[in-house]
Design a protein around this motif. Sequence first.
Motif, short mmCIF file in Angstrom:
data_model
loop_
_atom_site.label_atom_id
_atom_site.label_comp_id
_atom_site.label_asym_id
_atom_site.label_seq_id
_atom_site.Cartn_x
_atom_site.Cartn_y
_atom_site.Cartn_z
N ILE A 1 -2.05 -6.75 -19.92
CA ILE A 1 -1.87 -5.65 -20.85
C ILE A 1 -3.10 -4.75 -20.86
O ILE A 1 -3.02 -3.55 -21.12
N ASP A 2 -4.27 -5.33 -20.56
CA ASP A 2 -5.49 -4.53 -20.54
C ASP A 2 -5.42 -3.42 -19.50
O ASP A 2 -5.93 -2.32 -19.70
N VAL A 3 -4.77 -3.70 -18.35
CA VAL A 3 -4.63 -2.68 -17.31
C VAL A 3 -3.63 -1.61 -17.75
O VAL A 3 -3.87 -0.41 -17.58
N ILE A 4 -2.53 -2.05 -18.33
CA ILE A 4 -1.53 -1.09 -18.81
C ILE A 4 -2.15 -0.15 -19.84
O ILE A 4 -1.85 1.05 -19.88
N LYS A 5 -3.05 -0.68 -20.65
CA LYS A 5 -3.68 0.11 -21.71
C LYS A 5 -4.49 1.28 -21.14
O LYS A 5 -4.63 2.31 -21.80
N THR A 6 -4.99 1.14 -19.92
CA THR A 6 -5.85 2.19 -19.35
C THR A 6 -5.07 3.42 -18.91
O THR A 6 -5.66 4.47 -18.67
N TYR A 7 -3.73 3.31 -18.77
CA TYR A 7 -2.93 4.44 -18.31
C TYR A 7 -2.19 5.06 -19.48
O TYR A 7 -1.37 4.40 -20.14
N PRO A 8 -2.43 6.35 -19.75
CA PRO A 8 -1.73 7.00 -20.86
C PRO A 8 -0.28 7.34 -20.49
O PRO A 8 -0.02 8.02 -19.50
N PHE A 9 0.65 6.86 -21.27
CA PHE A 9 2.07 7.20 -21.12
C PHE A 9 2.75 6.91 -22.46
O PHE A 9 2.21 6.20 -23.32
N GLN A 10 3.93 7.47 -22.63
CA GLN A 10 4.69 7.20 -23.85
C GLN A 10 5.60 5.99 -23.70
O GLN A 10 5.70 5.16 -24.59
N GLN A 11 6.27 5.91 -22.54
CA GLN A 11 7.26 4.85 -22.36
C GLN A 11 7.39 4.49 -20.88
O GLN A 11 7.32 5.36 -20.02
N PHE A 12 7.54 3.21 -20.62
CA PHE A 12 7.74 2.72 -19.25
C PHE A 12 8.97 1.83 -19.28
O PHE A 12 9.11 0.95 -20.15
N GLN A 13 9.89 2.06 -18.32
CA GLN A 13 11.15 1.31 -18.31
C GLN A 13 11.37 0.64 -16.96
O GLN A 13 11.06 1.21 -15.90
N VAL A 14 11.95 -0.55 -17.01
CA VAL A 14 12.35 -1.29 -15.81
C VAL A 14 13.82 -1.65 -15.96
O VAL A 14 14.21 -2.33 -16.93
N ILE A 15 14.64 -1.20 -15.02
CA ILE A 15 16.06 -1.56 -15.01
C ILE A 15 16.28 -2.59 -13.90
O ILE A 15 15.84 -2.40 -12.76
N PHE A 16 16.96 -3.68 -14.24
CA PHE A 16 17.20 -4.76 -13.29
C PHE A 16 18.57 -4.62 -12.64
O PHE A 16 19.39 -3.78 -13.04
N GLU A 17 18.81 -5.45 -11.64
CA GLU A 17 20.05 -5.35 -10.87
C GLU A 17 21.28 -5.57 -11.72
O GLU A 17 22.35 -5.03 -11.44
N ASP A 18 21.15 -6.37 -12.79
CA ASP A 18 22.29 -6.59 -13.68
C ASP A 18 22.41 -5.51 -14.76
O ASP A 18 23.19 -5.65 -15.71
N ASN A 19 21.62 -4.43 -14.61
CA ASN A 19 21.59 -3.29 -15.53
C ASN A 19 20.96 -3.59 -16.88
O ASN A 19 21.03 -2.76 -17.78
N SER A 20 20.35 -4.74 -17.05
CA SER A 20 19.57 -4.97 -18.25
C SER A 20 18.28 -4.14 -18.15
O SER A 20 17.87 -3.74 -17.07
#
Length: 458
Positions: A53-72
Amino acid sequence: MRIKQISVSKLFGMFDHVIPLNLNEHMTIVHGPNGFGKTAMLRVLHSLFSSRIDVIKTYPFQQFQVIFEDNSLLKIAKVIDKEGKLGRIETFLFTYTNEEGENIYKPFHQKLSIRAEDVMRYIPPRVIEREIPEISRNGVNKWSDIETGELLDIQAVLDRWGYRIVRLLPSSTKSNMLDFEPPWFDELSNKVRVRFIDTNRLQNKPSSHRVSEYESRNREPVPMILTISKKIASAIQKELSNFARFSQALDRTFPQRLLESKKQSVQKLNNEELNARLEELEKKRLRFMNAGLLDMDETTDFQIPLKFDSTQRKILSLYVQDNEEKLKVLDKIAAQIEAFSNIINGLFTYKEISCNREIGISLKNRNGDPLELEMLSSGEQHEIVLMYELLFNIEPGSLVLIDEPEISLHIAWQQEFLANLGEIIQLSSFDILIATHSPAIASSRWDLTVDLEGNIEC
């Protein structure tokens, strides 16, 4: 669990990007100018499933999304908590939903407000070291990140891995400190394997065993090419040990199984079948000898008789079946070494590599004279490191993130890169997401390319 698409909104406050992955071809190429966020998206994705999470914190963004093969869908939204005890605190809201938009698992907040003084009051350094194997102690409240070699103070350690030890704190102390990952996120992370191959490929990572700060500062770095050579030798030796153990087990029981062959219904081959399978065995042995797995001997020109009597067929049938099973143990490592050698030697013009159990990678010039691996150019070393990682270090079903594979490569090698990846994917099925500036990497496969330039909203 395969990832089907990743997207980000307001990356660096400006960019909205959507990257659909080509799951049929197993390869996706992200192309675009510098500064558009190609590497940032790869790092955020890798850090998400590495609990960094420390690495994610260094990048400014509002939202990040991951869609999986089952559409979840896994969604991470940044939230600013202005009422926190430490003032302005950035937290993360995680949500996992199905394709209808219904929450499969309840959202949770990941807070990063853990304080060193609270932890050090209750948890001794030896426990921190036990719970966080990625670090080694380098003095009073000083630690080294074993993977990167970075020197960290205790607060930096807790910002990165604090969720692992906050569970050990008294309930009264850890309240309002850190909401760590719930079981559903741990379970999801275990299903998704993401490997990141960054641009700093030729720098060797520090040894995983613990060293003092003095040793860390004064130790000469070992070139990655030499480390890889040793790892290939170790991989060969490991498989040969498995081969020897399995062979000994079969050889020990061979007489008994031969005498009891009628009871066990051992397949009795006819003359034609025996000759065909004995010939295939010899071909396979020769192939494994050329791969450096088996010693060259003087019996490779053995002439197989055309006919066998009944007793010979009985003995040779069991012999063939046993040896086919023995050699199966070496199938995987042989395929890896062959692909590795073929790809690299297909690129080299005046040099040639081979692999063996003693030193791993041997290098010689076109006259057969031995050369030191460190004499290879940076481009040659980059290619060897990349091919080694992909062939020997990636689990099937993983998503591999490669940042700028074109570094130090001649344009002709860049144009061969996708074809080489295709050969590797045939051996071990996994998905690859590439971030590149080079049009030559895509070559004639622009259908695999996602251009970030068309997905910008400032």
